[in-house]
Scaffold this active site. Structure first.
Site, PDB file in Angstrom:
ATOM      1  N   LYS A 188       0.705  -1.330   0.089  1.00  0.00           N
ATOM      2  CA  LYS A 188      -0.070  -0.040  -0.106  1.00  0.00           C
ATOM      3  C   LYS A 188       0.923   1.297  -0.081  1.00  0.00           C
ATOM      4  O   LYS A 188       0.353   2.162  -0.973  1.00  0.00           O
ATOM      5  CB  LYS A 188      -1.038   0.052   1.241  1.00  0.00           C
ATOM      6  CG  LYS A 188      -1.911   0.968   1.324  1.00  0.00           C
ATOM      7  CD  LYS A 188      -3.098   0.830   0.102  1.00  0.00           C
ATOM      8  CE  LYS A 188      -4.219  -0.119   0.709  1.00  0.00           C
ATOM      9  NZ  LYS A 188      -5.014  -0.412  -0.286  1.00  0.00           N
ATOM     10  N   THR A 190       3.581   2.108  -1.395  1.00  0.00           N
ATOM     11  CA  THR A 190       4.166   1.904  -2.862  1.00  0.00           C
ATOM     12  C   THR A 190       3.009   2.472  -3.564  1.00  0.00           C
ATOM     13  O   THR A 190       3.193   3.537  -4.544  1.00  0.00           O
ATOM     14  CB  THR A 190       4.769   0.772  -3.348  1.00  0.00           C
ATOM     15  OG1 THR A 190       5.946   0.428  -2.502  1.00  0.00           O
ATOM     16  CG2 THR A 190       5.019   0.887  -4.790  1.00  0.00           C
ATOM     17  N   CYS A 380      44.576  15.468   5.203  1.00  0.00           N
ATOM     18  CA  CYS A 380      44.231  16.863   5.378  1.00  0.00           C
ATOM     19  C   CYS A 380      44.711  17.277   6.780  1.00  0.00           C
ATOM     20  O   CYS A 380      45.819  17.547   7.141  1.00  0.00           O
ATOM     21  CB  CYS A 380      42.684  17.029   4.833  1.00  0.00           C
ATOM     22  SG  CYS A 380      42.549  18.902   4.230  1.00  0.00           S
ATOM     23  N   HIS A 518      42.424  15.123  -0.529  1.00  0.00           N
ATOM     24  CA  HIS A 518      41.753  13.814  -0.182  1.00  0.00           C
ATOM     25  C   HIS A 518      42.006  12.765  -0.968  1.00  0.00           C
ATOM     26  O   HIS A 518      41.039  12.718  -2.077  1.00  0.00           O
ATOM     27  CB  HIS A 518      40.304  14.446  -0.174  1.00  0.00           C
ATOM     28  CG  HIS A 518      40.035  15.446   1.417  1.00  0.00           C
ATOM     29  ND1 HIS A 518      39.643  14.774   2.339  1.00  0.00           N
ATOM     30  CD2 HIS A 518      40.066  16.762   1.538  1.00  0.00           C
ATOM     31  CE1 HIS A 518      39.852  15.957   3.342  1.00  0.00           C
ATOM     32  NE2 HIS A 518      39.873  17.076   2.740  1.00  0.00           N
ATOM     33  N   GLU A 520      40.922   9.967  -0.798  1.00  0.00           N
ATOM     34  CA  GLU A 520      39.729   9.007  -0.766  1.00  0.00           C
ATOM     35  C   GLU A 520      38.717   9.328  -1.750  1.00  0.00           C
ATOM     36  O   GLU A 520      37.963   8.460  -2.136  1.00  0.00           O
ATOM     37  CB  GLU A 520      39.154   8.958   0.577  1.00  0.00           C
ATOM     38  CG  GLU A 520      38.177  10.319   0.890  1.00  0.00           C
ATOM     39  CD  GLU A 520      39.329  11.266   1.797  1.00  0.00           C
ATOM     40  OE1 GLU A 520      40.538  11.199   1.463  1.00  0.00           O
ATOM     41  OE2 GLU A 520      38.659  12.453   2.203  1.00  0.00           O
TER      42      GLU A 520
END
Ligand code: GLN
Length: 546
Positions: A188, A190, A380, A518, A520
């Site tokens: 329901k 959905t 960092c 960074h 990553e």
């Protein structure tokens, strides 16, 4: 001209729209298509740069210096396509652009309204670079029914009408909850979610249904019937042990086929999924395990260090080991000694961060790694902490510290790390003052660095120069170089003009590296970043010693 896939969500947030979009992008690539993924966020911040990681998770930075939503990280990790500034927009930015135009007089005396001015701005954004790729995937943040998201939904509805028939499709993600008391899956919510979408003129072509239990065919047929979607286009999405199984899992349940069918692409090119099979095989069948301590500040929220978490996994994939990462709050070291908490880890990572809280603890973690010869990666702020620690404890600069940790007008430290107020970007000089706006005013995006010949870092990268993504306001002061190098902390990479330290390393240590950028953000499951590959390799070696 690109075909457009609009991805929306309903029922609840956090269903994994970003991941689903990213996995679909990877599947389309596996069939030989080029893709670009885009995120449209309804919040009013101009970008997420000023939001706390506790609120919004990590800020993902692009090469061209945009501070964006972490979903762009998923997109890059799954497709390998570098995101751009023009792949992320928020309501705040949309309104800012519209209001700037209004002030400039671009609208020729018209009354400015959501339709058409705001929706046009959104549509212009969606079509940027539409000739460059086969498929443009646009994810709308939030859930259908959110007040702020309405202009975005209206814009994508209009957009699909503006384009020739068959060039745009809509994919909607919902949840099929399981009621334990009655032992039933419920469709329901959905149905309601799709009803809400259809009320604003959008009929989904593909429905992706998240569920914790298998959705039987009968239930899928029911969803198709009630939601006016083809049966084959109701795609179940179950929880996975690893996100890197997603492309294979979605392919197995027919997501990419449903999308190609919705575009009437037949016959569909066959997919080549070898890369994803290899990645998944390595995730599923590790040959060992290493334990990595991540000593940071935003440890409560999974998403705050999303890319670091993933990059560690990639390092594990490259080395065929499982990386067991444990998040430790740096503040715990401020009272006691780090040895208790850090005992038994094969490597220590200190990630980026802002503000003074927890920094003394991060320095203790760096000191512990340095003295005990445990692999250390400082990212960092994590590099800045390692440098200040070495300055204090090796070079004898007792009051070594960062300008970031002082309120204006007070000076409690010698500024080993200082607020950079001027730097060059290509052939432009950028100037900043302490009173600038906080948003978007850091050294942001890709900058080159030159690696020192014969250094450990040159061996790790296997190239003399690199380009990495930055996001910081403060820099290690190059004038301390001689003093620190005399104590064994080498400045092994600098900005091309030689003014900004980019990487430090300790020669007399198995693996001790600090980077001002960074790494990553550029790591992929099928192509681990050399620093994470090397860091995990060093952790594997350490695990053999203990
Ligand atoms: N707070 C530090 C700076 O602004 C480090 C930032 C970071 O770790 N991303 O320089």
């Amino acid at each position: 001209m690109a075909r457009f896939i609009f991805i929306t969500g309903g029922v609840v947030s956090s269903l994994g729209k970003g991941l689903t979009s990213a996995a679909l992008g990877a599947l389309l690539q596996a069939r030989g298509y080029s893709v670009r993924l885009r995120k449209l966020d309804p919040y009013l911040n101009v970008d997420p740069g000023t939001m706390s990681p506790f609120e919004h998770g990590e800020v993902f930075v692009t090469d061209d210096g945009a501070e964006t939503d972490l979903d762009l990280g998923h997109y890059e990790r799954f497709t390998g396509v570098a995101a751009r500034k023009t792949d992320s927009i928020s309501s705040g930015r949309v309104y800012q652009n519209v209001l700037d135009k209004e002030r400039r007089g671009d609208y020729l005396g018209k009354t400015i309204q959501v339709i058409p001015h705001v929706t046009n701005e959104i549509k212009d954004f969606i079509s940027i670079g539409e000739d460059e790729v086969d498929f443009m995937l646009c994810e709308i943040g939030g859930t259908v029914g959110d007040i702020e998201a309405l202009p975005f939904f209206e814009a994508i509805r209009q957009f699909s009408q503006d384009k020739p028939r068959g060039q745009c499709i809509f994919m909607h993600l919902t949840l099929i909850p399981y009621l334990a008391a009655s032992g039933e899956l419920k469709t329901k919510p959905t149905q309601h979610s799709v009803k809400e979408l259809r009320a604003i003129g959008i009929a989904p072509d593909v429905l992706v249904c998240r569920a914790e239990h298998e959705i039987p065919q009968g239930e899928r047929d029911k969803i198709a019937l009630f939601c006016n979607v083809r049966k084959e286009a109701v795609i179940p999405a179950y929880d996975l042990a690893s996100i890197y199984e997603a492309p294979l899992a979605f392919h197995a349940v027919g997501l990419d086929q449903a999308v190609l069918d919705a575009f009437s692409i037949a016959p569909a090119p066959r997919p080549d999924l070898r890369v994803w099979r290899d990645v998944f095989d390595r995730v599923e069948n590790p040959e060992g395990e290493v334990r990595v301590a991540v000593v940071g500040k935003y440890t409560q929220l999974e998403d705050a260090y999303k890319s670091i978490r993933e990059a560690l996994t990639h390092g594990g994939i490259a080395n065929r080991v499982k990386v067991h990462a444990e998040w430790i709050d740096a503040e715990v070291f401020e009272k006691g000694t780090p040895s208790v908490a850090l005992e038994g880890f094969h490597a220590i990572l200190v990630p980026g961060g802002f503000g003074e809280r927890g920094t003394e603890g991060k320095m203790k973690a760096a000191q512990y790694a340095r003295e005990r010869q445990i692999p250390y990666l400082g990212i960092c702020l994590g590099m800045q902490m390692a440098v200040i620690e070495a300055a204090r404890n090796l070079a004898g600069i007792e009051k070594a510290g960062s300008e970031e940790f002082e309120s204006e007008g007070t000076k409690k430290f010698d500024h080993i790390v200082y607020h950079m107020k001027e730097w060059t970007e290509g052939n432009r000089t950028i100037k900043r003052t302490a009173h600038d706006d906080k948003g978007g005013t850091m050294r942001l995006g890709a900058y080159d660095a030159t690696l020192k010949a014969g250094s450990k870092i040159e061996e790790i990268y296997g190239t003399p120069s690199i380009s990495e993504r930055h996001r910081h306001r403060y820099e290690v002061d190059i004038s301390y170089r001689d003093k620190l190098e005399a104590c064994g902390l080498t400045f092994s990479a600098l900005s091309p003009d030689g003014k900004l330290p980019e990487i430090v390393e300790i020669e007399d240590h198995p693996w001790f590296i600090g980077v001002q950028f960074h790494p990553e953000l550029k790591s992929k499951p099928f192509d681990a970043h050399p620093l994470f590959d090397g860091f995990v390799k060093a952790a594997v070696e350490q695990s053999r010693l203990v």
